[in-house]
Structure formats: structure tokens, C-alpha cells
Design an enzyme around this catalytic site. Structure first.
Site, short mmCIF file in Angstrom:
data_model
loop_
_atom_site.label_atom_id
_atom_site.label_comp_id
_atom_site.label_asym_id
_atom_site.label_seq_id
_atom_site.Cartn_x
_atom_site.Cartn_y
_atom_site.Cartn_z
N GLU A 135 26.51 26.76 -2.55
CA GLU A 135 25.30 27.12 -3.47
C GLU A 135 24.50 27.67 -2.28
OE1 GLU A 135 25.41 27.36 -6.43
OE2 GLU A 135 26.76 25.65 -7.02
N ARG A 190 20.88 20.83 -20.53
CA ARG A 190 21.56 21.21 -21.70
C ARG A 190 22.18 19.85 -22.58
NH1 ARG A 190 26.83 21.49 -22.28
NH2 ARG A 190 27.19 21.09 -20.14
N CYS A 246 21.96 18.21 -10.55
CA CYS A 246 22.71 18.68 -9.20
C CYS A 246 21.71 19.67 -8.57
CB CYS A 246 23.85 19.65 -9.25
SG CYS A 246 25.26 18.43 -9.57
N HIS A 277 29.02 22.76 -5.25
CA HIS A 277 29.75 22.32 -6.44
C HIS A 277 31.48 22.51 -6.11
CE1 HIS A 277 26.15 22.94 -9.05
NE2 HIS A 277 26.64 21.72 -9.44
#
Ligand code: PCA
Length: 212
Positions: free
Chosen positions: A81, A91, A144, A166
């Protein structure tokens, strides 16, 4: 002598295992190279407790390099990342039932932080080891990203480099056909990525790690 702190997450969203923790736990106590030891610890997948736990680990171990990892459902490779954003937008509920929507990670913080890891050198090293890897430009807006942003905030200007990776599902994990990576490849990909991070200077411009 050096210490690298790696973290992985506990399972979430009805999964029984989290490949990020399954992978980093295999690196706990491993000598990255002479005089450099990896410490691997698990973080809870909860907005209220993950960062508290992370900050305790930073204080306890005083690492020279910190890489947090998490499962990225749908990812097909080791995803290094590049940027953490100051936004929680969940979500699904976390493991304590919290589901923050459109809130800041740190209200007084900047909009984003860059990783202070040599992301491109890490991708190259992992690919050279025969394992799929890429730079990712979003760590999402769930726990995260919250941990990644908080990590960069905590270490901004300290000279201690840090970032986030990830990893994919393990084979057979997830609903329906999903991209995945065998555990051994994930472990080796992370080890090679950490080694490259330890031995390579930063490869993107940095202004104290802060974007704006
Ligand atoms: N992945 C989630 C949180 C924990 C994990 O392993 C995420 O990408 O936010």
C-alpha cells in the site's frame, strides 16, 4: 541490533482465519538478517481497540521498521500500500459491532499519509522471488486503513519507517471463486518484502510522510 514489528489481523466477517496473521505468525522470532529480529503480533479487527493495541506494541518493542498487514478480499497478489487516508467508512460491522461511516481516523490529522516504505523496491524484490506483487493506491476505508493511517501518524517525523501490505485469501477461502495465494507464498512474499524494506532507502518523495 534491530527489531522489525509485523502485525496481522484476527479473522473478521465470518471468516475463521485471517491469512495476514497466519502468515506473519510464521515469521515471529525469525532473523531477517544478522542482528535483525522480526516480532509478529496480532491486532484485533475493531476500530476501538486495534490502534490502542498497535500503539502499545510500538511503545513496548521500539521497532526500527513497522509493517502492518491485513487480508484484502479480492486481491490476487502481495499488495504494497502506498497511501493511507483519514477516513473510516465501514461497509460491514467490525468484530465489536461498530460500523463508522464517513468519520475521520484522526480529526485533527492530515487528509492522507504516504507509506514511508520503499514500495517499488519491495514489489520488485517480491516479483524477483517469483511471487506476484504490486503497488496498491488504496487500503480501503475499514480497519486496515485506520491502522495504516494511525501508524503513519504515530511515526511521522520519527525516522522509523512504516507501512501496510494487503495479502490475498488462502486457497478455498471466501464466498465463491476468489483470487488466492498459498500460505507458503504469502509468508515468503512478506519476508522478501520486509527484507527489501530494511535494506532499501525510501524510493518516493516524502514530506515528513504527509501528503497535505
Ligand atoms: N482486512 C480488513 C480489516 C482486517 C483485515 O485483515 C481491511 O482490509 O480493512
Amino acid at each position: 541490533m534491530g527489531t522489525v514489528l509485523l502485525t496481522g489481523f484476527e479473522p473478521f466477517d465470518q471468516d475463521l482465519i485471517n491469512p495476514s496473521w497466519e502468515a506473519v505468525r510464521q515469521l515471529d522470532g525469525v532473523q531477517l538478517q544478522e542482528g535483525v529480529t522480526i516480532i509478529a503480533r496480532q491486532l484485533p479487527c475493531a476500530f476501538a481497540t486495534a490502534v490502542i493495541c498497535l500503539n502499545q506494541l510500538l511503545a513496548e518493542h521500539q521497532p526500527q521498521l513497522v509493517i502492518a498487514t491485513g487480508l484484502g478480499p479480492g486481491r490476487s497478489d502481495i499488495s504494497i500500500e502506498r497511501v493511507a487516508i483519514n477516513l473510516n467508512d465501514a461497509r460491514i460491522p467490525d468484530n465489536l459491532g461498530a460500523q463508522p461511516v464517513d468519520t475521520a481516523v484522526i480529526p485533527e490529522g492530515p487528509a492522507a499519509y504516504f507509506s514511508t516504505l520503499p514500495v517499488k523496491a519491495m514489489v520488485k524484490a517480491v516479483r524477483d522471488a517469483g511471487i506476484a506483487a504490486s503497488v496498491s493506491h488504496t487500503a480501503g476505508t475499514f480497519v486496515c486503513n485506520q491502522v495504516f493511517y494511525s501508524l503513519q501518524h504515530a511515526l511521522a517525523g520519527s525516522g522509523v519507517r512504516s507501512g501496510f501490505i494487503h495479502v490475498p485469501f488462502l486457497p478455498g477461502q471466501g464466498a465463491g471463486p476468489q483470487p488466492s495465494m498459498a500460505l507458503g507464498a504469502t509468508v515468503e512474499g512478506l519476508r522478501v518484502a520486509v527484507l527489501a524494506a530494511w535494506n532499501t532507502p525510501q524510493d518516493i518523495p516524502e514530506s515528513g510522510g504527509q501528503v497535505c
